[in-house]
Write a protein that holds these residues in place. Structure first.
Motif, PDB file in Angstrom:
ATOM      1  N   SER A  57       0.799  -1.230   0.000  1.00 48.87           N
ATOM      2  CA  SER A  57       0.000   0.000   0.000  1.00 48.87           C
ATOM      3  C   SER A  57       0.829   1.278   0.000  1.00 48.87           C
ATOM      4  N   PHE A  58       1.939   1.322   0.762  1.00 49.75           N
ATOM      5  CA  PHE A  58       2.680   2.590   0.790  1.00 49.75           C
ATOM      6  C   PHE A  58       4.199   2.463   0.781  1.00 49.75           C
ATOM      7  N   LEU A  59       4.771   1.443   1.418  1.00 58.13           N
ATOM      8  CA  LEU A  59       6.227   1.360   1.452  1.00 58.13           C
ATOM      9  C   LEU A  59       6.798   1.096   0.064  1.00 58.13           C
ATOM     10  N   GLY A  60       6.106   0.251  -0.726  1.00 57.66           N
ATOM     11  CA  GLY A  60       6.567  -0.020  -2.082  1.00 57.66           C
ATOM     12  C   GLY A  60       6.577   1.233  -2.941  1.00 57.66           C
ATOM     13  N   ILE A  61       5.541   2.071  -2.789  1.00 59.90           N
ATOM     14  CA  ILE A  61       5.483   3.332  -3.536  1.00 59.90           C
ATOM     15  C   ILE A  61       6.714   4.178  -3.236  1.00 59.90           C
ATOM     16  N   ILE A  62       7.046   4.298  -1.968  1.00 59.37           N
ATOM     17  CA  ILE A  62       8.195   5.119  -1.561  1.00 59.37           C
ATOM     18  C   ILE A  62       9.500   4.534  -2.084  1.00 59.37           C
ATOM     19  N   LEU A  63       9.707   3.236  -1.854  1.00 61.82           N
ATOM     20  CA  LEU A  63      10.970   2.602  -2.239  1.00 61.82           C
ATOM     21  C   LEU A  63      11.199   2.648  -3.741  1.00 61.82           C
ATOM     22  N   PHE A  64      10.183   2.291  -4.522  1.00 59.52           N
ATOM     23  CA  PHE A  64      10.385   2.170  -5.962  1.00 59.52           C
ATOM     24  C   PHE A  64      10.415   3.522  -6.658  1.00 59.52           C
ATOM     25  N   PHE A  65       9.708   4.494  -6.125  1.00 56.17           N
ATOM     26  CA  PHE A  65       9.772   5.853  -6.676  1.00 56.17           C
ATOM     27  C   PHE A  65      11.156   6.449  -6.401  1.00 56.17           C
ATOM     28  N   ILE A  66      11.641   6.300  -5.172  1.00 56.40           N
ATOM     29  CA  ILE A  66      12.966   6.832  -4.839  1.00 56.40           C
ATOM     30  C   ILE A  66      14.049   6.101  -5.634  1.00 56.40           C
ATOM     31  N   ILE A  71      18.057   6.255 -10.051  1.00 55.33           N
ATOM     32  CA  ILE A  71      18.575   5.766 -11.331  1.00 55.33           C
ATOM     33  C   ILE A  71      18.540   6.861 -12.396  1.00 55.33           C
ATOM     34  N   ILE A  72      17.435   7.596 -12.466  1.00 59.36           N
ATOM     35  CA  ILE A  72      17.269   8.603 -13.510  1.00 59.36           C
ATOM     36  C   ILE A  72      18.021   9.890 -13.179  1.00 59.36           C
ATOM     37  N   CYS A  73      17.811  10.401 -11.978  1.00 64.33           N
ATOM     38  CA  CYS A  73      18.362  11.720 -11.616  1.00 64.33           C
ATOM     39  C   CYS A  73      19.869  11.686 -11.400  1.00 64.33           C
ATOM     40  N   ARG A  74      20.403  10.518 -11.080  1.00 65.02           N
ATOM     41  CA  ARG A  74      21.847  10.423 -10.864  1.00 65.02           C
ATOM     42  C   ARG A  74      22.629  10.834 -12.114  1.00 65.02           C
ATOM     43  N   GLU A  75      22.059  10.564 -13.283  1.00 65.36           N
ATOM     44  CA  GLU A  75      22.728  10.943 -14.532  1.00 65.36           C
ATOM     45  C   GLU A  75      22.912  12.458 -14.625  1.00 65.36           C
ATOM     46  N   SER A 159      10.614  11.563 -12.593  1.00 64.61           N
ATOM     47  CA  SER A 159      12.043  11.685 -12.294  1.00 64.61           C
ATOM     48  C   SER A 159      12.786  12.401 -13.410  1.00 64.61           C
ATOM     49  N   SER A 160      12.419  12.094 -14.671  1.00 65.54           N
ATOM     50  CA  SER A 160      13.085  12.709 -15.819  1.00 65.54           C
ATOM     51  C   SER A 160      12.795  14.202 -15.895  1.00 65.54           C
ATOM     52  N   ILE A 161      11.578  14.571 -15.555  1.00 58.55           N
ATOM     53  CA  ILE A 161      11.201  15.988 -15.603  1.00 58.55           C
ATOM     54  C   ILE A 161      11.803  16.765 -14.430  1.00 58.55           C
ATOM     55  N   SER A 162      11.733  16.181 -13.240  1.00 59.49           N
ATOM     56  CA  SER A 162      12.206  16.894 -12.040  1.00 59.49           C
ATOM     57  C   SER A 162      13.724  16.935 -11.943  1.00 59.49           C
ATOM     58  N   LYS A 163      14.370  15.824 -12.377  1.00 59.06           N
ATOM     59  CA  LYS A 163      15.832  15.696 -12.301  1.00 59.06           C
ATOM     60  C   LYS A 163      16.347  15.868 -10.873  1.00 59.06           C
ATOM     61  N   SER A 164      15.506  15.521  -9.903  1.00 60.23           N
ATOM     62  CA  SER A 164      15.863  15.729  -8.494  1.00 60.23           C
ATOM     63  C   SER A 164      15.397  14.543  -7.653  1.00 60.23           C
ATOM     64  N   LEU A 167      13.254  15.647  -4.577  1.00 59.46           N
ATOM     65  CA  LEU A 167      11.879  15.960  -4.959  1.00 59.46           C
ATOM     66  C   LEU A 167      11.082  14.682  -5.189  1.00 59.46           C
ATOM     67  N   CYS A 168      11.709  13.680  -5.787  1.00 60.54           N
ATOM     68  CA  CYS A 168      11.051  12.385  -5.970  1.00 60.54           C
ATOM     69  C   CYS A 168      10.689  11.772  -4.622  1.00 60.54           C
TER      70      CYS A 168
END
Length: 241
Positions: A57-66, A71-75, A159-164, A167-168
C-alpha cells in the motif's frame, strides 16, 4: 538495451540505496517478528498480511519511486547524461533498459519480503504452512508486482522531468500518504492507480480469494499506456541535456 540494463545493475551493486532497501525490508520483518514472538494465537494469514499490507500500500510506492529517482536523476547530478546519450544506442533503448532495472528492483524487494515473511512464520508460528496459504500469497505477490511494474513509467516520467531525487522522495511520501488515507475509503480505492498494487491483498482479505475486476484491468491499462506515451514523447522530443 540489455547493456543499459546490465550497466544499471552494476551501478546498483555499488550503490548504498539498494542495500538500504534490503535492510529496510529485513528490519520491517524482524521488528514485526519480535513484536509477535509471544502471540500464541497468531495464524499464518494474519502474520503475513500485516507486512504485505505495508509493502503493497505505501512502502513499495516510496521505495520504488525513490529508486527510480536515483537511477534517472543520478545521470544529471553526476553530469553523465551528456555522455550517456552520445552512445550509439537509441533513447528508447536507454529508457527501456532503465525501466528493466527498476523492475528488477521490484522483483528483488518482493522476493526478499516473501522469503523473510515465510521464514519468520516458520520460526514463529506453531501451525504448519499449507500449500493453499503459500499459493494464495504467491499469487497475491505476483499480481502486486505486475501492478507495481505498471507504475514504473510514471516514476520515470516524473524523475526525468524533475531531475531531483529529493523531490522524488517528497512526492513519493505524498503519494504514499494519500494511499494510507485511501485505506479508510474502500469505494475510492478503485479510482487510484497508486492503489492497484494493494488491490490483490484487499480482495483476498475481503473474500478469501484474489479478485481482479475488469475496472482494475482497465485502470491499469490506461495508466500504463498514458504514462508510456508521455515518457516516449518526452524522451524523443525533449532536450534531455
Amino acid at each position: 538495451m540489455l547493456n543499459v540494463f546490465y550497466c544499471e545493475i552494476l551501478k546498483l551493486k555499488k550503490s548504498f540505496l539498494i542495500w538500504l532497501m534490503i535492510f529496510l525490508i529485513f528490519g520491517l520483518n524482524l521488528t514485526y517478528f519480535l513484536t509477535r514472538i509471544n502471540d500464541s494465537v497468531l495464524g499464518w494469514n494474519a502474520y503475513i498480511l500485516n507486512t504485505e499490507m505495508i509493502l503493497f500500500s505505501f512502502l513499495g510506492i516510496i521505495l520504488f519511486f525513490i529508486a527510480t529517482g536515483h537511477i534517472i536523476c543520478r545521470e544529471y547530478t553526476e553530469k553523465t547524461v551528456s555522455i550517456l546519450y552520445t552512445y550509439p544506442i537509441s533513447r528508447i533503448k536507454i529508457f527501456i533498459g532503465k525501466c528493466l532495472a527498476i523492475v528488477f528492483i521490484i522483483l528483488l524487494i518482493y522476493t526478499l519480503n516473501f522469503l523473510f515473511v515465510f521464514g519468520g512464520g516458520i520460526l514463529l508460528l506453531k501451525e504448519s504452512v499449507t500449500s493453499e496459504i503459500l499459493l494464495l500469497h504467491l499469487k497475491m505477490n505476483l499480481y502486486s508486482i505486475i501492478f507495481q511494474t505498471i507504475l514504473v513509467p510514471i516514476w520515470v516520467l516524473i524523475s526525468s522531468i524533475s531531475k531531483s531525487t529529493p523531490l522524488c522522495a517528497i512526492l513519493a511520501s505524498v503519494i504514499a500518504g494519500s494511499n494510507v488515507l485511501l485505506l479508510s475509503f474502500e469505494n475510492l480505492q478503485k479510482y487510484s492507480p497508486f492503489m492497484l498494487p494493494f488491490i490483490p491483498l484487499a480482495t483476498a482479505v475481503k473474500t478469501g480469494e484474489i479478485n481482479i475486476t475488469s475496472n482494475n484491468i482497465l485502470l491499469a491499462a490506461c495508466t500504463f499506456l498514458f504514462a508510456i506515451i508521455l515518457c516516449l514523447g518526452y524522451y524523443l522530443k525533449t532536450d534531455i541535456y
